[in-house]
Design an enzyme around this catalytic site. Structure first.
Site, short mmCIF file in Angstrom:
data_model
loop_
_atom_site.label_atom_id
_atom_site.label_comp_id
_atom_site.label_asym_id
_atom_site.label_seq_id
_atom_site.Cartn_x
_atom_site.Cartn_y
_atom_site.Cartn_z
N GLY A 56 0.85 -1.20 0.00
CA GLY A 56 0.00 0.00 0.00
C GLY A 56 0.88 1.23 0.00
N CYS A 83 5.40 -6.04 1.31
CA CYS A 83 5.75 -4.61 1.23
C CYS A 83 5.19 -3.85 2.44
CB CYS A 83 5.26 -4.05 -0.11
SG CYS A 83 6.01 -2.46 -0.49
N TYR A 84 4.22 -2.97 2.25
CA TYR A 84 3.65 -2.25 3.41
C TYR A 84 3.19 -3.26 4.46
CZ TYR A 84 0.60 0.62 6.31
OH TYR A 84 0.01 1.25 7.38
N HIS A 170 7.49 -7.81 -4.31
CA HIS A 170 6.14 -8.16 -4.79
C HIS A 170 6.17 -9.49 -5.54
CE1 HIS A 170 4.07 -4.44 -3.72
NE2 HIS A 170 5.26 -3.90 -3.87
N GLU A 172 3.70 -11.14 -6.58
CA GLU A 172 2.52 -11.32 -7.43
C GLU A 172 2.71 -10.86 -8.87
OE1 GLU A 172 2.94 -9.27 -4.95
OE2 GLU A 172 2.02 -7.32 -5.25
N GLY A 225 -24.87 -11.18 -24.59
CA GLY A 225 -24.00 -11.83 -25.56
C GLY A 225 -22.55 -11.75 -25.12
N GLY A 226 -22.29 -11.02 -24.03
CA GLY A 226 -20.94 -10.94 -23.48
C GLY A 226 -20.65 -12.19 -22.64
N VAL A 227 -19.39 -12.33 -22.24
CA VAL A 227 -18.97 -13.54 -21.54
C VAL A 227 -19.71 -13.70 -20.20
CG1 VAL A 227 -16.98 -14.81 -20.66
CG2 VAL A 227 -16.68 -13.18 -22.50
N ASP A 228 -19.75 -12.63 -19.42
CA ASP A 228 -20.28 -12.77 -18.06
C ASP A 228 -21.75 -13.17 -18.04
OD1 ASP A 228 -17.77 -11.91 -17.48
OD2 ASP A 228 -18.36 -9.86 -16.95
N SER A 229 -22.57 -12.43 -18.80
CA SER A 229 -23.99 -12.77 -18.74
C SER A 229 -24.25 -14.13 -19.40
CB SER A 229 -24.86 -11.67 -19.36
OG SER A 229 -24.61 -11.54 -20.73
N SER A 230 -23.44 -14.49 -20.39
CA SER A 230 -23.64 -15.79 -21.04
C SER A 230 -23.32 -16.93 -20.08
CB SER A 230 -22.75 -15.93 -22.27
OG SER A 230 -23.06 -14.94 -23.20
N LYS A 368 -12.18 -12.70 -14.08
CA LYS A 368 -12.55 -12.88 -15.49
C LYS A 368 -12.01 -14.20 -16.07
CE LYS A 368 -14.54 -10.77 -18.97
NZ LYS A 368 -15.78 -9.97 -18.85
#
Ligand code: XMP
Length: 512
Positions: A56, A83-84, A170, A172, A225-230, A368
């Protein structure tokens, strides 16, 4: 859906926090990001196998610097401070944190004690990303140093008995060689995780839980028609079949053939009620003469909700409204960040007057890439699962100036050629977003012996991981040449093609 193993990530405001959560999940352990000031009771309730403190921007000596709950280090739960997070651990437990005169930044050779379980399997030096001004000058009692650099005396520290670890670097980020292995070592060697977080079990358990929760009641889903709602829709359909109704509002601003493709996938492959509303004329009428991008967004957002509501009213009261919310949305809204450059309304947002009793968000805990994996598990075609992001207002914000039927057709054709050639060249996996824009500019050209006065199409292609920043993609000239030549030859009313070579910032990805 809950895995038996949880790693809690306390968010101290660092820019890589979501990445930490993703890395943990990549190691097959479920993780959740929570605010740094989560109470001790709440932590006990969640019963995590381990806790990670993120980095942070604050200094532990700063006024109002973020602190963790008292007693967190006495819970007997392993903690890794990054880190922090390391500085806070050290400061809280009696070590000394000091501010250096210059910042240590970049990929740095860190000398490590590879007898520590955190660095098991490493050599005695490793490259990690350092990015700090403050550092731990002396470690607290009971701790030992397990890493240092030429300028940082304590780049890593450990209290093996209490299972408390701190690292100044870090792990990550990709710049840290073996960074994920450090996280894996923490999870497996120190927290004794077994790694039961897998997408196949997520799918199975979600379907079971949705079945239990919804039973034989009815649910309604706005499909874009997008990934999430599909993915949300397919998950629900596997759980409740025909008790799910999906409404697909086709505003006519989708890419070439996209509306038909969505309809085909959902009517042929899944057991659900699918309603397509062809509302192009309505949208174009409302958009006639509108040139301001924000106005376009607002009109489309409002009209979308109106159309959806009208359809929903025909169905009557439903018990559940399905939302394709994903984890980054939850973290961002829950932890209160984000600057508004454009009002990114999401088509599929919550309508005000739809009659439902409860919201169900089956993807609420997924990143995602996990949503995509879930999609593949569910048998959704790859081209939909790996579909590049497409803005809710669609082509309306890729036509500069007012929108007409003619301009829409020109853009759809030009865009489809561009996408086809990118796919033919095998570049679709490297470029994160690419599309054509119909500029409002007409210029003089010559075709055969004729003078032309026609539109300029701009091509846009960016490489990015988070879509907050990005660089323009260095598409080989031969491919650009082919796209350009095909567009001017095949698409009427286009006589010029340009390539956008600005990165974000200062430009945005979309032109409007
Ligand atoms: P910008 O243009 O701000 O875009 O660099 C960043 C990402 O957001 C998408 N975008 C939108 N998505 N509604 C959406 O759902 C919108 O109004 C909108 N505007 C931009 C853009 O495609 C890119 O992926």
């Amino acid at each position: 859906m809950k895995s038996n193993e949880l790693i809690l990530i306390l968010d101290f405001g660092g820019q890589y926090n979501q990445l930490i959560a993703r890395r943990v999940r990549e190691c097959n352990v479920y993780s959740e990001v929570v605010p740094f000031n989560i109470t001790l009771e709440k932590i006990k309730e969640k019963n995590p196998k381990g806790i990670i403190f993120t980095g942070g921007p604050a200094s532990v000596y700063g006024e109002n610097s973020p602190k963790c709950a008292d007693g967190i280090f006495e819970l007997g739960i392993p903690v890794l401070g990054i880190c922090y997070g390391m500085q806070l651990m050290s400061h809280t437990l009696g070590g000394k944190v000091t501010s250096a005169s210059t910042r240590e930044y970049g990929e740095t050779n860190v000398n490590i004690d590879n007898s520590s379980p955190l660095f098991q399997g490493f050599g005695d030096k490793n490259i990690f990303l350092m990015s700090h001004t403050d550092y731990v000058e002396s470690v607290p009692d009971g701790f030992k140093r397990i890493g240092y650099t030429s300028v940082c005396p304590n780049a890593a520290m450990a209290n093996d008995e209490k299972k408390l670890f701190g690292i100044q670097f870090h792990p990550e980020v990709n710049n840290s060689v073996n960074g994920t292995q450090v996280i894996k070592n923490f999870l497996y060697n120190i927290c004794n995780c077994s790694g039961d977080w897998k997408m196949s079990s997520f799918v199975e358990e979600s379907i079971k839980n949705l079945k239990e929760k919804i039973g034989d009641k009815k649910a309604l889903c706005a499909l874009s028609g997008g990934v999430d709602s599909s993915v949300a829709a397919v998950l629900l359909s596997k759980a409740i079949g025909k008790n799910l109704t999906c409404i697909f509002v086709d505003h006519g601003l989708l890419r070439k053939n996209e509306g038909d493709e969505v309809e085909k996938i959902f009517t042929q492959n899944y057991d659900l009620n699918f309603i397509r509303v062809n509302a192009k004329d309505r949208f174009l009428e409302k958009l006639a003469g509108i040139t301001d991008p924000e106005k376009k967004r607002k009109i489309i957002g409002e009209e979308f909700i109106r159309v959806f509501e009208e359809e929903a009213k025909k169905i009557g009261t439903v018990d559940f409204l399905v939302q394709g919310t994903i984890y980054p949305d939850v973290i961002e809204s829950g932890l209160g960040k984000s600057a508004v450059i454009k009002s990114h309304h999401n088509v599929g947002g919550l309508p005000d007057y739809v009659d439902f009793k409860e919201i169900v968000e089956p993807l609420r805990n997924l990143f995602k890439d996990e949503v995509r994996k879930t999609g593949l598990e569910l048998g959704i075609p790859e081209n939909l699962v790996y579909r590049q992001p497409f803005p809710g207002p669609g082509l309306a914000i890729r036509i500069i100036g007012d929108i007409t039927n003619e301009k829409l057709d020109i853009l759809k054709d030009a865009d489809s050629i561009f996408r086809e050639e990118i796919a033919n060249a095998g570049l679709h996996k490297n470029i994160n977003q690419y599309f054509a824009v119909l500029t409002n500019l007409k210029s003089v050209g010559v075709m055969g012996d004729e003078r032309t006065y026609d539109y300029t199409v701009a091509l846009r292609a960016v490489e990015t991981t988070d879509f907050m920043t990005g660089v323009w993609s260095k598409i080989p000239y031969e491919i650009l040449e082919k796209v350009s030549s095909r567009i001017v030859n095949e698409v009427k009313h286009v006589n010029r093609v340009v390539y956008d070579i600005t990165s974000k910032p200062p430009a945005t990805i979309e032109w409007e």
